[in-house]
Write a protein that holds these residues in place. Sequence first.
Motif, short mmCIF file in Angstrom:
data_model
loop_
_atom_site.label_atom_id
_atom_site.label_comp_id
_atom_site.label_asym_id
_atom_site.label_seq_id
_atom_site.Cartn_x
_atom_site.Cartn_y
_atom_site.Cartn_z
N VAL A 141 52.83 -70.24 -81.93
CA VAL A 141 52.10 -68.99 -82.17
C VAL A 141 50.61 -69.25 -82.35
O VAL A 141 49.78 -68.45 -81.90
CB VAL A 141 52.70 -68.25 -83.39
CG1 VAL A 141 51.82 -67.11 -83.83
CG2 VAL A 141 54.09 -67.75 -83.06
N SER A 174 54.61 -59.04 -78.89
CA SER A 174 55.20 -58.37 -80.05
C SER A 174 56.24 -57.33 -79.62
O SER A 174 57.24 -57.13 -80.31
CB SER A 174 54.12 -57.73 -80.91
OG SER A 174 53.49 -56.67 -80.21
N LEU A 227 48.40 -69.11 -79.22
CA LEU A 227 48.21 -67.84 -78.53
C LEU A 227 47.03 -67.08 -79.12
O LEU A 227 46.77 -67.17 -80.31
CB LEU A 227 49.48 -66.99 -78.64
CG LEU A 227 50.76 -67.61 -78.09
CD1 LEU A 227 51.94 -66.72 -78.42
CD2 LEU A 227 50.65 -67.81 -76.59
N ASP A 228 46.36 -66.32 -78.28
CA ASP A 228 45.29 -65.47 -78.81
C ASP A 228 45.87 -64.10 -79.16
O ASP A 228 47.04 -63.82 -78.93
CB ASP A 228 44.12 -65.36 -77.84
CG ASP A 228 44.47 -64.69 -76.52
OD1 ASP A 228 45.64 -64.33 -76.35
OD2 ASP A 228 43.58 -64.54 -75.68
N SER A 229 45.06 -63.22 -79.73
CA SER A 229 45.56 -61.95 -80.25
C SER A 229 46.09 -61.04 -79.14
O SER A 229 47.05 -60.29 -79.37
CB SER A 229 44.48 -61.25 -81.05
OG SER A 229 43.37 -60.96 -80.23
N GLN A 285 47.61 -61.98 -76.34
CA GLN A 285 48.92 -62.48 -75.96
C GLN A 285 49.96 -62.15 -77.03
O GLN A 285 51.09 -61.78 -76.71
CB GLN A 285 48.86 -63.99 -75.73
CG GLN A 285 48.06 -64.39 -74.52
CD GLN A 285 47.85 -65.89 -74.45
OE1 GLN A 285 47.72 -66.55 -75.47
NE2 GLN A 285 47.79 -66.42 -73.24
N LEU A 286 49.57 -62.27 -78.30
CA LEU A 286 50.50 -61.92 -79.37
C LEU A 286 50.85 -60.44 -79.36
O LEU A 286 51.99 -60.06 -79.62
CB LEU A 286 49.89 -62.30 -80.73
CG LEU A 286 49.89 -63.77 -81.08
CD1 LEU A 286 49.12 -64.01 -82.37
CD2 LEU A 286 51.30 -64.31 -81.19
N GLN A 287 49.88 -59.61 -79.05
CA GLN A 287 50.14 -58.17 -78.99
C GLN A 287 51.12 -57.85 -77.86
O GLN A 287 52.01 -57.01 -78.03
CB GLN A 287 48.83 -57.40 -78.80
CG GLN A 287 48.99 -55.91 -78.91
CD GLN A 287 47.65 -55.19 -78.82
OE1 GLN A 287 46.64 -55.78 -78.48
NE2 GLN A 287 47.67 -53.91 -79.11
#
Length: 118
Positions: A62, A74, A65-67, A69-71
């Motif tokens: 995790v 999700s 990953l940048d924000s 990619q995380l979004q």
Amino acid sequence: MTSNQKTNSRLDYGLVMILILLFLASCVAIYSAQTTGQYGSENFLIKQIIWYVIGAGIIAAVITLDSDQLQKLSWYAYGFGLVLLAGLIVAPSTIAPVINGAKSWYRVPAMGTLQLPS
């Protein structure tokens, strides 16, 4: 800026130290609780170490990953969680047994049980 420098800048060494201290304290507590032999031959210390290694792998994945990619991921994680919760309803008792009056556990072979919030 290289990707190695970006990863290192995201790492909170204080948090890492707290996690290591909690890991050591939990291992000592589990080891000392098992010395009486009341749990039989099952070794909870090994399971604790395995789950910490799995958790560290998830954290490492995790953190890379940048924000954005995380979004995007999700929604897939949310959908996977919903599928797991819905699976509890239709799963047979060999896979999802009723424990303490609640059917909120999956029995994972060779790893133990995995509890979902219900």
